[in-house]
Scaffold this motif. Sequence first.
Motif, PDB file in Angstrom:
ATOM      1  N   GLU A 134      55.509  13.901  -5.670  1.00  0.00           N
ATOM      2  CA  GLU A 134      56.621  13.102  -6.200  1.00  0.00           C
ATOM      3  C   GLU A 134      56.596  13.183  -7.717  1.00  0.00           C
ATOM      4  OE1 GLU A 134      57.704   9.147  -4.547  1.00  0.00           O
ATOM      5  OE2 GLU A 134      57.329   8.433  -6.599  1.00  0.00           O
ATOM      6  N   LEU A 135      57.767  13.366  -8.306  1.00  0.00           N
ATOM      7  CA  LEU A 135      57.906  13.421  -9.755  1.00  0.00           C
ATOM      8  C   LEU A 135      59.004  12.459 -10.186  1.00  0.00           C
ATOM      9  CD1 LEU A 135      57.786  17.235 -10.621  1.00  0.00           C
ATOM     10  CD2 LEU A 135      56.027  15.539 -11.112  1.00  0.00           C
ATOM     11  N   VAL A 136      58.742  11.734 -11.273  1.00  0.00           N
ATOM     12  CA  VAL A 136      59.763  10.879 -11.875  1.00  0.00           C
ATOM     13  C   VAL A 136      60.135  11.510 -13.209  1.00  0.00           C
ATOM     14  CG1 VAL A 136      60.372   8.579 -12.671  1.00  0.00           C
ATOM     15  CG2 VAL A 136      58.758   8.847 -10.775  1.00  0.00           C
ATOM     16  N   ILE A 137      61.382  11.973 -13.302  1.00  0.00           N
ATOM     17  CA  ILE A 137      61.847  12.678 -14.498  1.00  0.00           C
ATOM     18  C   ILE A 137      62.824  11.793 -15.263  1.00  0.00           C
ATOM     19  CG2 ILE A 137      62.981  14.740 -15.389  1.00  0.00           C
ATOM     20  CD1 ILE A 137      60.366  15.305 -13.928  1.00  0.00           C
ATOM     21  N   GLY A 138      62.532  11.544 -16.526  1.00  0.00           N
ATOM     22  CA  GLY A 138      63.446  10.797 -17.376  1.00  0.00           C
ATOM     23  C   GLY A 138      64.531  11.713 -17.925  1.00  0.00           C
ATOM     24  N   THR A 139      65.746  11.217 -18.032  1.00  0.00           N
ATOM     25  CA  THR A 139      66.848  12.037 -18.549  1.00  0.00           C
ATOM     26  C   THR A 139      67.728  11.214 -19.484  1.00  0.00           C
ATOM     27  OG1 THR A 139      68.515  11.539 -16.848  1.00  0.00           O
ATOM     28  CG2 THR A 139      66.927  13.246 -16.352  1.00  0.00           C
ATOM     29  N   ILE A 140      68.168  11.846 -20.565  1.00  0.00           N
ATOM     30  CA  ILE A 140      69.196  11.218 -21.386  1.00  0.00           C
ATOM     31  C   ILE A 140      70.515  11.282 -20.616  1.00  0.00           C
ATOM     32  CG2 ILE A 140      68.138  11.626 -23.630  1.00  0.00           C
ATOM     33  CD1 ILE A 140      69.809  14.205 -23.789  1.00  0.00           C
ATOM     34  N   PRO A 141      71.419  10.319 -20.790  1.00  0.00           N
ATOM     35  CA  PRO A 141      72.655  10.279 -20.001  1.00  0.00           C
ATOM     36  C   PRO A 141      73.510  11.537 -20.094  1.00  0.00           C
ATOM     37  CG  PRO A 141      72.310   8.180 -21.094  1.00  0.00           C
ATOM     38  CD  PRO A 141      71.270   9.118 -21.632  1.00  0.00           C
ATOM     39  N   VAL A 172      69.267  20.580  -7.846  1.00  0.00           N
ATOM     40  CA  VAL A 172      69.587  21.117  -6.525  1.00  0.00           C
ATOM     41  C   VAL A 172      68.779  22.388  -6.263  1.00  0.00           C
ATOM     42  CG1 VAL A 172      71.388  22.208  -5.132  1.00  0.00           C
ATOM     43  CG2 VAL A 172      71.887  20.110  -6.392  1.00  0.00           C
ATOM     44  N   SER A 173      68.739  23.275  -7.252  1.00  0.00           N
ATOM     45  CA  SER A 173      68.018  24.536  -7.116  1.00  0.00           C
ATOM     46  C   SER A 173      66.521  24.298  -6.936  1.00  0.00           C
ATOM     47  CB  SER A 173      68.271  25.412  -8.349  1.00  0.00           C
ATOM     48  OG  SER A 173      67.590  26.633  -8.253  1.00  0.00           O
ATOM     49  N   PHE A 174      65.965  23.375  -7.726  1.00  0.00           N
ATOM     50  CA  PHE A 174      64.533  23.075  -7.644  1.00  0.00           C
ATOM     51  C   PHE A 174      64.182  22.490  -6.284  1.00  0.00           C
ATOM     52  CE2 PHE A 174      60.885  20.238  -8.157  1.00  0.00           C
ATOM     53  CZ  PHE A 174      59.952  21.087  -8.754  1.00  0.00           C
ATOM     54  N   GLN A 175      65.003  21.561  -5.798  1.00  0.00           N
ATOM     55  CA  GLN A 175      64.713  20.910  -4.523  1.00  0.00           C
ATOM     56  C   GLN A 175      64.804  21.873  -3.341  1.00  0.00           C
ATOM     57  OE1 GLN A 175      64.286  16.496  -4.665  1.00  0.00           O
ATOM     58  NE2 GLN A 175      63.062  18.332  -4.482  1.00  0.00           N
ATOM     59  N   LYS A 176      65.685  22.862  -3.445  1.00  0.00           N
ATOM     60  CA  LYS A 176      65.786  23.860  -2.378  1.00  0.00           C
ATOM     61  C   LYS A 176      64.530  24.716  -2.314  1.00  0.00           C
ATOM     62  CE  LYS A 176      70.820  24.286  -1.987  1.00  0.00           C
ATOM     63  NZ  LYS A 176      72.002  25.176  -2.173  1.00  0.00           N
ATOM     64  N   LYS A 177      63.954  25.016  -3.477  1.00  0.00           N
ATOM     65  CA  LYS A 177      62.747  25.838  -3.510  1.00  0.00           C
ATOM     66  C   LYS A 177      61.509  25.019  -3.180  1.00  0.00           C
ATOM     67  CE  LYS A 177      60.294  29.363  -6.090  1.00  0.00           C
ATOM     68  NZ  LYS A 177      60.322  30.264  -7.263  1.00  0.00           N
ATOM     69  N   TYR A 178      61.497  23.736  -3.599  1.00  0.00           N
ATOM     70  CA  TYR A 178      60.338  22.882  -3.359  1.00  0.00           C
ATOM     71  C   TYR A 178      60.783  21.605  -2.636  1.00  0.00           C
ATOM     72  CZ  TYR A 178      58.238  25.945  -6.851  1.00  0.00           C
ATOM     73  OH  TYR A 178      57.784  27.043  -7.541  1.00  0.00           O
ATOM     74  N   PRO A 179      61.167  21.714  -1.374  1.00  0.00           N
ATOM     75  CA  PRO A 179      61.689  20.549  -0.647  1.00  0.00           C
ATOM     76  C   PRO A 179      60.659  19.439  -0.451  1.00  0.00           C
ATOM     77  CG  PRO A 179      61.302  22.388   0.848  1.00  0.00           C
ATOM     78  CD  PRO A 179      61.142  22.927  -0.535  1.00  0.00           C
ATOM     79  N   GLY A 180      59.368  19.785  -0.566  1.00  0.00           N
ATOM     80  CA  GLY A 180      58.337  18.771  -0.372  1.00  0.00           C
ATOM     81  C   GLY A 180      58.123  17.875  -1.570  1.00  0.00           C
ATOM     82  N   ILE A 181      58.626  18.276  -2.745  1.00  0.00           N
ATOM     83  CA  ILE A 181      58.489  17.446  -3.944  1.00  0.00           C
ATOM     84  C   ILE A 181      59.683  16.508  -4.036  1.00  0.00           C
ATOM     85  CG2 ILE A 181      58.343  17.418  -6.459  1.00  0.00           C
ATOM     86  CD1 ILE A 181      56.982  20.073  -6.400  1.00  0.00           C
ATOM     87  N   LYS A 182      59.409  15.237  -4.032  1.00  0.00           N
ATOM     88  CA  LYS A 182      60.474  14.243  -4.137  1.00  0.00           C
ATOM     89  C   LYS A 182      60.734  13.933  -5.611  1.00  0.00           C
ATOM     90  CE  LYS A 182      61.838   9.627  -2.592  1.00  0.00           C
ATOM     91  NZ  LYS A 182      61.402   8.407  -1.862  1.00  0.00           N
ATOM     92  N   LEU A 183      61.950  14.235  -6.075  1.00  0.00           N
ATOM     93  CA  LEU A 183      62.310  13.973  -7.473  1.00  0.00           C
ATOM     94  C   LEU A 183      63.045  12.650  -7.603  1.00  0.00           C
ATOM     95  CD1 LEU A 183      63.579  17.317  -9.053  1.00  0.00           C
ATOM     96  CD2 LEU A 183      61.436  16.138  -9.481  1.00  0.00           C
TER      97      LEU A 183
END
Length: 297
Positions: free
Chosen positions: A92-99, A111-122
Amino acid sequence: MNIDTLKYVLALAEYQSYSKAAEEMHISQSSLSKQISKLEGELGVKLFDRTTRHICLTVAGSEFLRHAAKILNDIDEAEKAMQEYCIIQRGELVIGTIPVICYFGLASLIVSFQKKYPGIKLKLKEAETKLLIQLRKNLKIDAAFVTFTDDTELNSTFELFPIITDHIVLVTPQFHPLAAYKSVDFKDIANEKFVSMTNNSLATEIFINACKKAGFTPDIVYESDHIDMIVGFVSGGLGVSLLTSQIAKKFTKGNNIKIVNLNEKINITIALAIPKENNLTPGIRTFKKYTLEWFKK
């Protein structure tokens, strides 16, 4: 020959004593001696010269030791790689983002990252750069997308990897007097009413400091956290605004606005901010590598 036997050779070479090497490897001295003798028999060479007072490697032993150390190191690296592979399959990763990052393709990246690494919850946590730095101090996020300029310094909490560079432009109503110019000086907008991002935004801080440097304090009549609201107010004639060029261009179609360049160029960089730590988690390292490669495309 097996992995334990290789470890016995390294221990005996290091301690030059059967008793000390046996103690280190948690076996009896006689068992260690038998294992070394058995290995020498298999190889057909002596690995150690033995005397009553001293044990040392032979020339063949030194050569064997080099290969044994490499094999054990390779095995250790392989085990670590497989452990990391297991971790990134279910992390699991918590990523901070500016608006405003949404205007630079973050959704496509996720979307691209999650398709390659479906086991990592962002999980995404949206906030301005200053708050993101504080969230990292409090260990609430793992990494972040932040903004900075040539004149600003971020907290030493992060190592910055620039991914997008942009510059500030003036956005005016379409029929505003300044809309007829290709570029203007900051002094030319001193008497304008401004529509701005909220005060906790780094972009707003940059804008206000630039105005003060030009000799005036901007008259901010409206504030919003939403770019579309800001553009709507400008389009309706309620004031002018300073936005990044790439964001402003996304709103020119269908809105009665005009983009005017500033002669005093102010660059803003968006960067992936990674914690300055020696032992980053496999998940953070994976996200960092994937993000930097993705933005290079």
